[in-house]
Enzyme design. Sequence first.
Site, short mmCIF file in Angstrom:
data_model
loop_
_atom_site.label_atom_id
_atom_site.label_comp_id
_atom_site.label_asym_id
_atom_site.label_seq_id
_atom_site.Cartn_x
_atom_site.Cartn_y
_atom_site.Cartn_z
N ASP A 153 37.01 30.95 39.66
CA ASP A 153 35.77 30.22 39.85
C ASP A 153 34.72 31.18 40.43
O ASP A 153 35.02 31.96 41.34
CB ASP A 153 35.97 29.05 40.81
CG ASP A 153 34.72 28.20 40.96
OD1 ASP A 153 34.51 27.31 40.12
OD2 ASP A 153 33.97 28.44 41.92
N ILE A 154 33.51 31.15 39.88
CA ILE A 154 32.43 32.01 40.38
C ILE A 154 31.94 31.45 41.71
O ILE A 154 31.57 30.28 41.81
CB ILE A 154 31.27 32.08 39.37
CG1 ILE A 154 31.75 32.64 38.03
CG2 ILE A 154 30.13 32.94 39.92
CD1 ILE A 154 30.70 32.65 36.95
N GLU A 184 31.56 26.73 35.80
CA GLU A 184 31.73 28.13 36.18
C GLU A 184 33.19 28.49 36.39
O GLU A 184 33.51 29.50 37.00
CB GLU A 184 30.92 28.45 37.44
CG GLU A 184 31.38 27.73 38.69
CD GLU A 184 30.71 26.38 38.90
OE1 GLU A 184 30.65 25.93 40.05
OE2 GLU A 184 30.26 25.77 37.91
#
Length: 366
Positions: free
Chosen positions: A230-231, A273
């Site tokens: 996950d960003i 994301e």
Amino acid sequence: MENTAAGNTKDYRALIAHQERQIYNLSQLLEISKSFASTLESSALVESLLYTCMGQMRVTGAGIFSLTQMGDTDYTLDDECIGLDLLPHTKYVFKDSEGIIPFLNETGKSASIQELAVVLKDSNDLLLLESLKVTLAVPMIYQNHTVGILVLGQRIFSEDDQSFSQEEREQILDIATLAALSINTAMLIEQSSTDMLTHLKLRHFFYNVVGNRLRQAKESGIPLAIVMLDIDHFKRFNDVYGHACGDFVLQRIARLLQTNIRSNDLAARYGGEEFIIMLNNVTVQDAYRITERIRSTVEHDDIVFSDIHMQVTLSAGFTVYTPERMQDKKIRLEQLVNMADEAMYTSKHNGRNRVTYLEFNLLDRQ
């Protein structure tokens, strides 16, 4: 009368032999069609086709000049070949409006290099085929349109006679037709299962492919890992710099994921994301090393959008389906994904920009 009877017996035996060959060829086509239908991955499908053709026709190599995308007009030979000697810095391309393509499209039949030499004379198409030492070119036709050209290399154990019998030509044309249908279907599936922004696979495709890999792992004892990424603080890219910047970041991260995994692994956009990766045939140590490399690569990558330099970090988590767990036949892919997701959120809670491994425990997942 005896000569007539002997002649009839000979003809009858020849007819039986012909029918037996036909039955054998049909049974081979059935097995080949099963093989083509067993995969959704176009690269695996092409590889299966090439090895099938080499075995069936007893040739040293094979390749496919194909349309890379729907709407293309150039048929190219890139990595879709086995056993053919490609010259460095040479583009192997056929145009759809001239040369071999319109000829094979019109005839709908295979053509030997000798037959093509008469039609193409000294054209670039002929020179390319001769440089590859092609002996036979076969159109791959789908809905009355040539979607590719299958080319066969030199025959094994037949240095003096490189020709193909009429029966062999019919057989390879049938195989090429089956392959054209399968490859076209795979291309449609690939387009419908690919995220248009990042060009990674979508979640449903990931589940289909990795679900099959999991079943194979249970039988073969080969481990696999599921990685969730996950960003970190992704919302600020959209809020501060706009959604175009957020899209740019997603595209850049997707490229970095693709360049840091192996050809037999699979990366997909899970949603928003979040990304998900399947690592094939890895130990826990292997999976950690690969995931940590991805995290570090992203952290140190200089992402520039509209002259703005940005640092992006990832939180990652993974779990590994090991041989020690493979006696638990009830394990489902969804359980592994949930475990990797939990590991990823552990990374988030512990400060982000890190990798967390959680050992899979079936009792905790039920």
